[in-house]
Design a protein around this motif. Structure first.
Motif, PDB file in Angstrom:
ATOM      1  N   HIS A 170     -35.076   3.618   3.512  1.00  0.00           N
ATOM      2  CA  HIS A 170     -34.685   2.518   2.610  1.00  0.00           C
ATOM      3  C   HIS A 170     -33.197   2.537   2.231  1.00  0.00           C
ATOM      4  O   HIS A 170     -32.837   2.018   1.178  1.00  0.00           O
ATOM      5  N   ASN A 171     -32.305   3.169   3.000  1.00  0.00           N
ATOM      6  CA  ASN A 171     -30.878   3.211   2.634  1.00  0.00           C
ATOM      7  C   ASN A 171     -30.685   3.594   1.175  1.00  0.00           C
ATOM      8  O   ASN A 171     -29.926   2.960   0.440  1.00  0.00           O
ATOM      9  N   ASP A 243     -29.808  13.906   2.485  1.00  0.00           N
ATOM     10  CA  ASP A 243     -28.955  14.925   1.872  1.00  0.00           C
ATOM     11  C   ASP A 243     -29.716  15.541   0.706  1.00  0.00           C
ATOM     12  O   ASP A 243     -30.491  14.855   0.036  1.00  0.00           O
ATOM     13  N   ALA A 244     -29.495  16.836   0.473  1.00  0.00           N
ATOM     14  CA  ALA A 244     -30.094  17.500  -0.691  1.00  0.00           C
ATOM     15  C   ALA A 244     -29.094  18.517  -1.199  1.00  0.00           C
ATOM     16  O   ALA A 244     -28.460  19.221  -0.404  1.00  0.00           O
ATOM     17  N   GLN A 245     -28.938  18.576  -2.521  1.00  0.00           N
ATOM     18  CA  GLN A 245     -27.953  19.480  -3.117  1.00  0.00           C
ATOM     19  C   GLN A 245     -28.455  19.967  -4.468  1.00  0.00           C
ATOM     20  O   GLN A 245     -29.328  19.356  -5.074  1.00  0.00           O
ATOM     21  N   TRP A 246     -27.820  21.047  -4.946  1.00  0.00           N
ATOM     22  CA  TRP A 246     -28.047  21.497  -6.321  1.00  0.00           C
ATOM     23  C   TRP A 246     -27.097  20.729  -7.232  1.00  0.00           C
ATOM     24  O   TRP A 246     -25.895  20.659  -6.956  1.00  0.00           O
ATOM     25  N   PHE A 247     -27.633  20.154  -8.293  1.00  0.00           N
ATOM     26  CA  PHE A 247     -26.808  19.413  -9.255  1.00  0.00           C
ATOM     27  C   PHE A 247     -27.019  19.988 -10.649  1.00  0.00           C
ATOM     28  O   PHE A 247     -28.127  20.395 -11.008  1.00  0.00           O
ATOM     29  N   GLY A 248     -25.958  19.975 -11.446  1.00  0.00           N
ATOM     30  CA  GLY A 248     -26.058  20.364 -12.852  1.00  0.00           C
ATOM     31  C   GLY A 248     -25.831  19.152 -13.741  1.00  0.00           C
ATOM     32  O   GLY A 248     -25.542  18.049 -13.251  1.00  0.00           O
ATOM     33  N   ALA A 249     -25.936  19.358 -15.052  1.00  0.00           N
ATOM     34  CA  ALA A 249     -25.784  18.247 -16.000  1.00  0.00           C
ATOM     35  C   ALA A 249     -24.406  17.599 -15.899  1.00  0.00           C
ATOM     36  O   ALA A 249     -24.244  16.415 -16.196  1.00  0.00           O
TER      37      ALA A 249
END
Ligand SMILES: [Zn+2]
Length: 273
Positions: A170-171, A243-249
């Motif tokens: 789904h873009n 894509d997958a990543q670690w994200f913080g606040a």
């Protein structure tokens, strides 16, 4: 045309069952008939000709009143000149949660009605059950009920970071939790472990249930979990995850709204604890 009787109403309604206090949601070719901000209709605002040949299905509401889904065979745009057609998905963020949930049920019921016109066993025509929300094949007595597909949706967390992924379908222009359908024989926790490993190559340890949600695209029950990272490096499965990543606040990407989605609720729960 109006029904004033107080007995339990059937789920499948005929025009004779219509009551003055009914609220209607109109579907045509899988889209919702709206008029500006008006997304539901009363017997006064609707042109009765529009629903005379429609399939009418009653959806009880928490308030005790009934929403009546009317599935139209022909375009209502001639009889309702200022009306327009909108997709359910386009209403995700713009309308009230109550309306969205009712419209979501109506949308799922349409999927069920169109997918069960014939019995899957003998091929005979199915018919509405007189008082249950079911379709029945008279010759072989099979009953077909609306089907719900259980899914897990999981936020993987590691200290103050969370693993968010962008779908390759789904873009998608936002990041969200990982999700997948439960398979036969699995517990929801089994599905969490399998899906996380399949989609991003990461193993999780402790898994905690947080919240659930009915999700009408097309008919999922989403079971929301928070899972603690255990081991492995992120390695996205390209057919599912762009894509997958670690994200913080402090470095949040575009994320779903907590108002309408359990994914947003999981993320907001993590950020606020
Ligand atoms: Zn049959």
């Amino acid at each position: 045309m109006l029904d004033t009787a107080q007995e339990v109403r059937p789920f499948f309604l005929t025009p004779q069952h219509i009551r003055l206090e009914d609220t209607f949601i109109l579907f045509f070719e899988g889209q919702i008939v709206c008029d500006g901000l008006l997304t539901t209709w009363s017997i006064e605002t609707i042109n009765p000709e529009v629903i005379i040949d429609a399939q009418l299905l009653r959806i009880p509401q928490e308030s005790g009143s009934d929403l009546v889904a009317a599935y139209l065979d022909s375009s209502p745009l001639g009889a309702l000149p200022s009306a327009e057609l909108r997709s359910l998905r386009s209403m995700l963020l713009s309308d009230s949660k109550e309306f969205f949930m009712g419209a979501g049920v109506a949308n799922q019921l349409e999927e069920w009605l169109t997918g069960h016109k014939f019995c899957g066993s003998c091929g005979g025509l199915t018919q509405p059950h007189p008082n249950e929300r079911a379709l029945v094949c008279k010759p072989c007595e099979r009953h077909y009920y609306p089907r719900i597909n259980p899914c897990v949706i999981v936020l993987v967390v590691r200290e103050d970071k969370m693993l968010l992924a962008k779908s390759s379908r789904h873009n998608a222009d936002f990041y969200s939790c990982l999700a997948g359908f439960m398979e036969v024989g699995e517990s929801p926790e089994d599905t969490v472990k399998r899906e996380v490993f399949e989609e991003v190559g990461v193993h999780v340890g402790k898994i905690e249930y947080l919240s659930s949600q009915s999700w009408p695209f097309p008919s999922q029950l989403m079971l929301g979990f928070i899972a603690q990272y255990e081991s492995g490096d992120i390695n996205p499965e390209p057919s599912e995850i762009a894509d997958a990543q670690w994200f913080g606040a402090d470095d949040l990407p575009n994320i779903p709204s907590a108002r309408i989605s359990v994914a947003g609720k999981l993320i907001s729960h993590f950020l606020n604890t």
